[in-house]
Design an enzyme around this catalytic site. Structure first.
Site, PDB file in Angstrom:
ATOM      1  CG  PHE A   1      -2.264   5.910   4.913  1.00  0.00           C
ATOM      2  CD1 PHE A   1      -2.142   4.862   5.803  1.00  0.00           C
ATOM      3  CD2 PHE A   1      -2.286   7.209   5.410  1.00  0.00           C
ATOM      4  CE1 PHE A   1      -2.058   5.091   7.162  1.00  0.00           C
ATOM      5  CE2 PHE A   1      -2.205   7.446   6.767  1.00  0.00           C
ATOM      6  CZ  PHE A   1      -2.094   6.385   7.653  1.00  0.00           C
TER       7      PHE A   1
ATOM      8  CE1 TYR B   1       0.195   2.169   4.121  1.00  0.00           C
ATOM      9  CE2 TYR B   1       0.736  -0.126   4.590  1.00  0.00           C
ATOM     10  CZ  TYR B   1       0.735   1.208   4.962  1.00  0.00           C
ATOM     11  OH  TYR B   1       1.293   1.593   6.164  1.00  0.00           O
ATOM     12  CB  CYS B   2       1.675   3.902  -1.797  1.00  0.00           C
ATOM     13  SG  CYS B   2       0.512   4.045  -3.175  1.00  0.00           S
ATOM     14  NE  ARG B   3      -1.183  11.995  -0.767  1.00  0.00           N
ATOM     15  CZ  ARG B   3      -2.032  12.354  -1.726  1.00  0.00           C
ATOM     16  NH1 ARG B   3      -2.086  11.654  -2.862  1.00  0.00           N
ATOM     17  NH2 ARG B   3      -2.834  13.392  -1.563  1.00  0.00           N
TER      18      ARG B   3
END
Length: 279
Positions: A102, A73-75
């Protein structure tokens, strides 16, 4: 023969689905990887997530177990999709990415940088070593609740909540002690004696107990504040056990740590339900 991987080879899952997966993962079959930058991770990350920035993935992908299910996962979901696709190309068979990133995660998060390996963890501990460490940490938490009961002017409801939390920790300590007694080859003292002998510098989650906090005459404003503090503590404990499982060389020890993490998750659910009733 297929060469490389594309984004179609990566399964996208929603934050809600990821939450369900993590809640039911009792064996540590899933590893969550945060591919953002350290500054982003420090501001907030998923409990138990391992930080491997996207630009470090080529150098550090061997830190991940190819037999596990990897969830990146990332932003917002773009970097993590690229990371998952790259891992697929490196031979990882079960790779997922959290859609929306996120920004779409509406559940509990943690901040700061956790210790990768606290000073009392070497990485080659056996099951009895981990159980004894867990007893130490649980007892530290119990002491925290009991001392907080007598710190300053707290309401009767708050004292009752603190007492209930201390009793929950006592039951967990007793359970861990019985398991420890059943597997160790050494002669161990009775539980009450053992608790007095242990050094309680750390509470659950590998966090040092703040002496300044314990001296504060107004630690908690009300019962809600107590429960929110307890929820935060239990999430840190969950995060601690999950991370420790990743550095253990013994398979059975890793399994035990995942079990301990699951018990912390049960504590969290109990605390959240208690908080709902009050609110």
């Amino acid at each position: 023969m297929k060469i490389g991987c594309s984004t179609e080879d990566v399964t996208k899952i929603s934050p809600n689905k990821l939450k369900q997966i993590l809640d039911s993962d009792r064996e540590g079959d899933f590893v969550v990887v945060d591919v953002r930058q350290p500054e982003e991770y420090e501001q907030g990350h998923l409990p138990g997530a391992k930080l491997i920035p996207l630009d470090e993935l080529d150098a550090r992908y061997d830190e991940l177990d190819k037999t596990k299910n990897i969830i990146t996962y990332c932003r917002a979901g773009r970097r993590s999709l690229g990371a998952a696709t790259h891992l697929c190309g490196l031979g990882f068979k079960n790779v997922y990415t959290m859609d929306g990133g996120f920004l779409e995660w509406n559940y509990k998060t943690l901040s700061g940088f956790p210790e990768e390996k606290p000073e009392f963890i070497a990485g080659n501990e056996e099951i009895d070593d981990i159980l004894l460490t867990a007893i130490k940490l649980e007892k530290g938490s119990q002491d925290f609740y009991l001392k907080s009961m007598n710190s300053g002017e707290v309401s009767s409801d708050t004292k009752e909540t603190l007492d209930r939390l201390a009793r929950i920790e006592e039951k967990h300590i007793d359970k861990l002690y019985r398991r420890y007694a059943n597997i160790t080859d050494e002669e161990i003292p009775p539980l009450e004696v053992l608790k007095k002998e242990l050094d309680f510098e750390y509470m659950e989650g590998g966090i040092k107990i703040s002496k300044e906090l314990l001296k504060n005459e107004e630690i908690f404003k009300d019962e809600i504040d107590v429960l929110e503090t307890a929820i935060e503590k239990e999430y840190l404990s969950f995060d601690f056990y999950k991370r420790m499982a990743e550095v253990m060389s013994n398979k059975d020890t890793r399994k035990l740590l995942h079990e301990l993490a699951n018990e912390e998750k049960n504590h969290i659910n109990y605390l959240i339900n208690s908080l709902k009733q009050i609110i």
